[in-house]
Scaffold this active site. Structure first.
Site, short mmCIF file in Angstrom:
data_model
loop_
_atom_site.label_atom_id
_atom_site.label_comp_id
_atom_site.label_asym_id
_atom_site.label_seq_id
_atom_site.Cartn_x
_atom_site.Cartn_y
_atom_site.Cartn_z
N ASP A 42 -26.41 -9.76 14.34
CA ASP A 42 -26.84 -10.17 15.69
C ASP A 42 -25.66 -10.50 16.60
O ASP A 42 -25.59 -10.03 17.74
CB ASP A 42 -27.90 -11.29 15.67
CG ASP A 42 -27.47 -12.61 15.07
OD1 ASP A 42 -26.39 -12.67 14.43
OD2 ASP A 42 -28.23 -13.60 15.22
N ASP A 177 -32.45 -15.95 15.52
CA ASP A 177 -33.40 -16.97 15.05
C ASP A 177 -34.30 -17.44 16.19
O ASP A 177 -35.52 -17.50 16.06
CB ASP A 177 -32.64 -18.17 14.46
CG ASP A 177 -31.76 -17.76 13.30
OD1 ASP A 177 -31.89 -16.61 12.84
OD2 ASP A 177 -30.94 -18.58 12.86
C1 GLA Z 1 -27.95 -17.49 10.95
C2 GLA Z 1 -27.70 -17.39 12.45
C3 GLA Z 1 -28.22 -16.06 13.00
C4 GLA Z 1 -27.69 -14.88 12.19
C5 GLA Z 1 -27.88 -15.11 10.70
C6 GLA Z 1 -27.21 -14.05 9.86
O1 GLA Z 1 -29.30 -17.54 10.69
O2 GLA Z 1 -28.34 -18.46 13.12
O3 GLA Z 1 -27.89 -15.95 14.36
O4 GLA Z 1 -26.35 -14.62 12.51
O5 GLA Z 1 -27.36 -16.38 10.29
O6 GLA Z 1 -27.83 -12.82 10.04
#
Ligand code: GLA
Length: 394
Positions: A42, A177
């Site tokens: 992301d 997320d």
């Molecule tokens: C955490 C971060 C997300 C993403 C994931 C890995 O959940 O909050 O933004 O980078 O790790 O994919």
């Protein structure tokens, strides 16, 4: 799922804490999320494929008679009181910073929140990679936006919550997320381009399979510092690749271009990190395609491949996660399994034949305990809707 909250008893608790009557209290809910595939892509402008879960965080709130905001949680014995019209600063290293970060971001937009009594109740295991923090942020943002009539849409709230986490809490997460928690739809996964924020809801039709989340129950350590270190390594890769192609982020390069240009990255560790990101993006595209064709066996193979890459190339897995995935791969009726979320502990997600889930829980649980000394917890999950108001009489 950790706790089974019901609105009626939460309402009674709320009234015991704060007084008032049931009619003064509004109830909101934001889910947790599980990422099916597309990990650590992301913040590289890449693709992710998460879905929101049927469990998450409830927020009950009523207007206070004075301009103070009081925050309590059913999960952690800690209360905070702030004046939402004044400058808000973080309170230690606590969960309170998630809602406070949101209030502070509203302030930065010139939107002053009134006083509220708030009670949070979550059933997402903490630090498990299922976005309990994004869930708290989003339920706060959505509730305040709606009660204060700020008029922001969900996408603006997603960005506001990401800023709260980046700037107020200090975790430099990407947007996945908060996006998944806000935009999720029952029985759908979100195929999201994190560069353009264009997305498609793809039906999750699992036929005779179930989605099983397994928590390593390993305390996550160093996750935030290692996360920020990975981000820096990706930025280094982008700068090393400039002579080959003028890219803003790693996801602007496809696997073929990378095979031609990888030698420009001198540091072999940085090269491995870039390789993961570029191949993981490619796997998301394939995963979306095979899910649309209902080919869960291929989907499962991509999950295993994703895990291998996170383990060997991106090095964000750990012994406990690897043990769970290895044991899953030896167990009958499992199409695929991988770590989900940031890594360094937390959970795996597995695609298991529904009739074999019981066997999966007992076999994987037993062998995991033998190898790690820890008890894993298992949840068969449903894909739920994103953030919403809960109407009391429905
Ligand atoms: C955490 C971060 C997300 C993403 C994931 C890995 O959940 O909050 O933004 O980078 O790790 O994919």
């Amino acid at each position: 799922m950790e706790n089974n909250w019901d609105i009626k008893s939460l309402t009674e608790d709320f009234i015991n804490h704060y007084g008032g009557s049931k009619d003064d209290i509004s109830v909101f809910f934001a889910p947790g999320r599980v990422n099916l595939i597309g990990e650590h892509t992301d913040y590289n402008g890449g693709f992710v494929f998460p879905c929101s879960l049927h469990f998450g965080t409830y927020l009950l709130l009523s207007k206070a008679h004075y301009s103070k905001m009081t925050l309590k949680s059913k999960n952690i014995a800690m209360t905070a009181q702030v004046c939402p019209a004044k400058t808000i600063t973080p309170v230690g290293n606590t969960w309170i910073n998630y809602p406070l970060g949101v209030v502070s971001e509203f302030q930065r937009k010139g939107l002053t929140v009134s006083g509220y009594n708030m009670l949070f109740a979550g059933n997402i295991p903490n630090s498990a990679g299922l976005s309990s923090s994004a869930s708290i942020e989003m339920v706060t943002a959505f509730a305040l936006n709606s009660l204060e009539n700020f008029g922001l849409d969900n996408l603006e709230l997603v960005k506001l919550c990401q800023r709260a986490e980046n700037d107020f809490v200090g975790m430099k997460c990407g947007i996945m997320d908060q996006f998944a928690v806000a935009m999720g739809k029952k029985d759908h996964a979100i195929f999201l381009n994190c560069d353009t924020l264009a997305y498609e809801l793809v039906p999750v039709v699992l036929s005779d399979y179930s989605l099983v989340i397994t928590n390593t129950n390993k305390q996550r350590r160093l996750a935030d510092s290692k996360y920020n270190e990975r981000r820096a390594e990706c930025e280094k890769a982008v700068s090393d690749l400039q002579p080959y192609k003028n890219i803003r982020n790693l996801s602007e390069m496809n696997p073929y271009e990378f095979s031609q240009a990888a030698y420009k990255i001198e540091d072999s560790t940085v090269r491995k990190r870039a390789m993961h990101v570029i191949m993981e993006n490619h796997r998301v595209l394939k995963a979306v395609d095979v899910l649309k064709k209902n080919d869960l066996i291929k989907f499962g193979e991509l999950m295993y491949a994703s895990h291998r890459s996170l383990r060997v190339g991106y090095e964000v897995s750990c012994f406990e996660l690897d043990t769970l995935v290895d044991e899953a791969s030896k167990t009958d009726g499992v199409a695929g399994s991988r770590m989900t979320g940031a890594g360094f502990g937390g959970c795996t997600v597995s695609l298991v034949k529904t009739g074999r889930v019981e066997n999966f829980v007992s076999e994987v649980g037993k062998n995991y305990k033998l190898k790690t000394g820890l008890d894993a917890s298992f949840f068969t999950v449903q894909v739920g809707d994103g953030v919403r108001k809960i109407e009391r009489n429905k």
